[in-house]
Design a protein around this motif. Structure first.
Motif, PDB file in Angstrom:
ATOM      1  N   MET A 222       9.364  12.650  -8.071  1.00 20.65           N
ATOM      2  CA  MET A 222      10.634  13.353  -8.119  1.00 20.65           C
ATOM      3  C   MET A 222      10.411  14.787  -7.642  1.00 20.65           C
ATOM      4  SD  MET A 222      13.265  13.791 -11.341  1.00 20.65           S
ATOM      5  CE  MET A 222      13.824  12.104 -11.253  1.00 20.65           C
ATOM      6  N   THR A 223      11.358  15.300  -6.898  1.00 15.00           N
ATOM      7  CA  THR A 223      11.289  16.677  -6.409  1.00 15.00           C
ATOM      8  C   THR A 223      12.237  17.551  -7.225  1.00 15.00           C
ATOM      9  OG1 THR A 223      13.078  16.409  -4.809  1.00 15.00           O
ATOM     10  CG2 THR A 223      10.842  15.844  -4.064  1.00 15.00           C
ATOM     11  N   PRO A 224      12.055  18.879  -7.168  1.00 19.06           N
ATOM     12  CA  PRO A 224      12.956  19.761  -7.913  1.00 19.06           C
ATOM     13  C   PRO A 224      14.430  19.537  -7.583  1.00 19.06           C
ATOM     14  CG  PRO A 224      11.047  20.999  -7.226  1.00 19.06           C
ATOM     15  CD  PRO A 224      10.947  19.625  -6.581  1.00 19.06           C
ATOM     16  N   SER A 225      14.745  19.255  -6.332  1.00 18.85           N
ATOM     17  CA  SER A 225      16.156  19.072  -5.966  1.00 18.85           C
ATOM     18  C   SER A 225      16.740  17.774  -6.525  1.00 18.85           C
ATOM     19  CB  SER A 225      16.320  19.111  -4.442  1.00 18.85           C
ATOM     20  OG  SER A 225      15.609  18.044  -3.845  1.00 18.85           O
ATOM     21  N   GLU A 226      15.895  16.841  -6.916  1.00 20.42           N
ATOM     22  CA  GLU A 226      16.377  15.572  -7.473  1.00 20.42           C
ATOM     23  C   GLU A 226      16.573  15.621  -8.988  1.00 20.42           C
ATOM     24  OE1 GLU A 226      14.348  12.352  -4.461  1.00 20.42           O
ATOM     25  OE2 GLU A 226      13.082  13.254  -6.013  1.00 20.42           O
ATOM     26  N   LEU A 227      15.971  16.578  -9.652  1.00 18.47           N
ATOM     27  CA  LEU A 227      16.030  16.672 -11.099  1.00 18.47           C
ATOM     28  C   LEU A 227      17.385  17.238 -11.530  1.00 18.47           C
ATOM     29  CD1 LEU A 227      13.885  16.096 -13.338  1.00 18.47           C
ATOM     30  CD2 LEU A 227      13.516  18.547 -13.434  1.00 18.47           C
ATOM     31  N   LYS A 228      18.113  16.477 -12.358  1.00 11.90           N
ATOM     32  CA  LYS A 228      19.409  16.926 -12.874  1.00 11.90           C
ATOM     33  C   LYS A 228      19.170  17.645 -14.200  1.00 11.90           C
ATOM     34  CE  LYS A 228      22.218  13.282 -10.871  1.00 11.90           C
ATOM     35  NZ  LYS A 228      23.075  12.144 -11.172  1.00 11.90           N
ATOM     36  N   ILE A 229      19.540  18.946 -14.220  1.00  7.49           N
ATOM     37  CA  ILE A 229      19.227  19.796 -15.369  1.00  7.49           C
ATOM     38  C   ILE A 229      20.500  20.410 -15.939  1.00  7.49           C
ATOM     39  CG2 ILE A 229      17.978  21.847 -16.137  1.00  7.49           C
ATOM     40  CD1 ILE A 229      16.086  21.379 -13.703  1.00  7.49           C
ATOM     41  N   LEU A 230      20.623  20.324 -17.260  1.00  9.39           N
ATOM     42  CA  LEU A 230      21.693  21.006 -17.978  1.00  9.39           C
ATOM     43  C   LEU A 230      21.060  22.067 -18.868  1.00  9.39           C
ATOM     44  CD1 LEU A 230      24.661  21.293 -18.950  1.00  9.39           C
ATOM     45  CD2 LEU A 230      24.121  19.568 -20.698  1.00  9.39           C
ATOM     46  N   VAL A 231      21.561  23.285 -18.781  1.00 11.19           N
ATOM     47  CA  VAL A 231      21.153  24.356 -19.683  1.00 11.19           C
ATOM     48  C   VAL A 231      22.333  24.628 -20.608  1.00 11.19           C
ATOM     49  CG1 VAL A 231      20.484  26.773 -19.892  1.00 11.19           C
ATOM     50  CG2 VAL A 231      19.539  25.381 -18.037  1.00 11.19           C
ATOM     51  N   ALA A 232      22.132  24.356 -21.900  1.00  9.58           N
ATOM     52  CA  ALA A 232      23.154  24.602 -22.921  1.00  9.58           C
ATOM     53  C   ALA A 232      22.791  25.898 -23.631  1.00  9.58           C
ATOM     54  CB  ALA A 232      23.200  23.436 -23.901  1.00  9.58           C
ATOM     55  N   GLU A 233      23.514  26.958 -23.307  1.00  4.00           N
ATOM     56  CA  GLU A 233      23.183  28.301 -23.810  1.00  4.00           C
ATOM     57  C   GLU A 233      24.467  29.116 -23.892  1.00  4.00           C
ATOM     58  OE1 GLU A 233      21.920  31.433 -25.238  1.00  4.00           O
ATOM     59  OE2 GLU A 233      20.172  30.235 -24.716  1.00  4.00           O
ATOM     60  N   ASP A 234      24.746  29.687 -25.058  1.00  5.80           N
ATOM     61  CA  ASP A 234      25.985  30.441 -25.234  1.00  5.80           C
ATOM     62  C   ASP A 234      25.867  31.910 -24.843  1.00  5.80           C
ATOM     63  OD1 ASP A 234      24.341  30.598 -27.652  1.00  5.80           O
ATOM     64  OD2 ASP A 234      26.003  31.716 -28.532  1.00  5.80           O
ATOM     65  N   ASN A 235      24.662  32.440 -24.732  1.00  4.44           N
ATOM     66  CA  ASN A 235      24.463  33.842 -24.405  1.00  4.44           C
ATOM     67  C   ASN A 235      24.450  34.042 -22.890  1.00  4.44           C
ATOM     68  OD1 ASN A 235      22.547  36.167 -23.662  1.00  4.44           O
ATOM     69  ND2 ASN A 235      23.052  36.595 -25.806  1.00  4.44           N
ATOM     70  N   LEU A 236      25.367  34.877 -22.406  1.00  2.00           N
ATOM     71  CA  LEU A 236      25.517  35.094 -20.964  1.00  2.00           C
ATOM     72  C   LEU A 236      24.249  35.639 -20.316  1.00  2.00           C
ATOM     73  CD1 LEU A 236      27.363  35.017 -18.497  1.00  2.00           C
ATOM     74  CD2 LEU A 236      28.163  37.292 -19.116  1.00  2.00           C
ATOM     75  N   VAL A 237      23.577  36.575 -20.971  1.00  2.00           N
ATOM     76  CA  VAL A 237      22.343  37.141 -20.421  1.00  2.00           C
ATOM     77  C   VAL A 237      21.281  36.050 -20.296  1.00  2.00           C
ATOM     78  CG1 VAL A 237      20.472  38.783 -20.797  1.00  2.00           C
ATOM     79  CG2 VAL A 237      22.836  39.469 -21.233  1.00  2.00           C
ATOM     80  N   ASN A 238      21.132  35.235 -21.335  1.00  2.00           N
ATOM     81  CA  ASN A 238      20.154  34.147 -21.281  1.00  2.00           C
ATOM     82  C   ASN A 238      20.510  33.136 -20.194  1.00  2.00           C
ATOM     83  OD1 ASN A 238      18.668  35.251 -23.366  1.00  2.00           O
ATOM     84  ND2 ASN A 238      19.579  33.958 -24.938  1.00  2.00           N
ATOM     85  N   GLN A 239      21.802  32.871 -20.003  1.00  2.00           N
ATOM     86  CA  GLN A 239      22.237  31.969 -18.920  1.00  2.00           C
ATOM     87  C   GLN A 239      21.783  32.512 -17.569  1.00  2.00           C
ATOM     88  OE1 GLN A 239      26.491  31.624 -19.089  1.00  2.00           O
ATOM     89  NE2 GLN A 239      26.478  30.511 -21.021  1.00  2.00           N
ATOM     90  N   MET A 240      21.991  33.815 -17.362  1.00  2.75           N
ATOM     91  CA  MET A 240      21.627  34.426 -16.081  1.00  2.75           C
ATOM     92  C   MET A 240      20.120  34.413 -15.875  1.00  2.75           C
ATOM     93  SD  MET A 240      24.545  37.484 -15.966  1.00  2.75           S
ATOM     94  CE  MET A 240      23.316  38.687 -15.707  1.00  2.75           C
ATOM     95  N   VAL A 241      19.364  34.735 -16.917  1.00  5.57           N
ATOM     96  CA  VAL A 241      17.901  34.742 -16.816  1.00  5.57           C
ATOM     97  C   VAL A 241      17.393  33.343 -16.476  1.00  5.57           C
ATOM     98  CG1 VAL A 241      15.765  35.019 -18.137  1.00  5.57           C
ATOM     99  CG2 VAL A 241      17.547  36.758 -18.284  1.00  5.57           C
ATOM    100  N   MET A 242      17.870  32.337 -17.206  1.00  4.23           N
ATOM    101  CA  MET A 242      17.410  30.966 -16.937  1.00  4.23           C
ATOM    102  C   MET A 242      17.828  30.503 -15.548  1.00  4.23           C
ATOM    103  SD  MET A 242      17.445  28.921 -20.502  1.00  4.23           S
ATOM    104  CE  MET A 242      18.739  29.722 -21.406  1.00  4.23           C
ATOM    105  N   GLY A 243      19.031  30.872 -15.135  1.00  9.85           N
ATOM    106  CA  GLY A 243      19.473  30.514 -13.793  1.00  9.85           C
ATOM    107  C   GLY A 243      18.544  31.085 -12.727  1.00  9.85           C
ATOM    108  N   LYS A 244      18.147  32.339 -12.888  1.00  3.61           N
ATOM    109  CA  LYS A 244      17.239  32.986 -11.927  1.00  3.61           C
ATOM    110  C   LYS A 244      15.855  32.339 -11.948  1.00  3.61           C
ATOM    111  CE  LYS A 244      19.506  37.452 -11.708  1.00  3.61           C
ATOM    112  NZ  LYS A 244      19.420  38.895 -11.916  1.00  3.61           N
TER     113      LYS A 244
END
Length: 132
Positions: A1-23
């Motif tokens: 499996m490659t990174p583009s094939e992996l389906k990932i959900l990040v469940a996080e209520d804190n906007l800063v943490n969402q942005m950090v994990m997204g980056k």
């Protein structure tokens, strides 16, 4: 499996943490879906067959333990669910595992820590060493 094939959900209520994990995920070559609270995470997690869910344990509405049980009821052993929490007590880790989570990551997360966990569950999906 490659990174583009992996389906990932990040469940996080804190906007800063969402942005950090997204980056961090973007730097590692992955795309993610976000859920901003427990209710949204539960709905998305039941509707879509994700490969990985990073689950904030303390979210408004439904907490991460309840959302994990919802996802397990819908999809069984898939996806890999990793708890995200600032609490590092063994009792908290045990509760996460009992709820159906597969692993545990303490906040704040780092790129290296995330890469290590991804490689644990999908051997070699993230380059190691200087490539990080």
């Amino acid at each position: 499996m490659t990174p583009s094939e992996l389906k990932i959900l990040v469940a996080e209520d804190n906007l800063v943490n969402q942005m950090v994990m997204g980056k961090i995920f973007k730097k590692l070559g992955f795309e993610i879906a976000l859920a901003k609270d427990g209710a949204e995470a539960s709905l998305k997690g039941q509707e879509t067959a994700f490969d990985l869910v990073l689950m904030d344990v303390n979210m408004p509405g439904k907490d991460g333990l309840e959302v994990t049980r919802d996802i397990r009821a819908a999809h069984g052993d898939k996806p890999v669910i990793i708890a995200l929490t600032a609490s590092v007590m063994q009792q908290d880790q045990d509760e996460c595992i009992q709820a159906g989570m597969n692993d545990f990551m303490s906040k704040p997360i780092s790129k290296d820590q995330l890469a290590e966990l991804l490689n644990k569950w999908w051997n070699g999906i993230v380059p190691t060493g200087e490539a990080l």
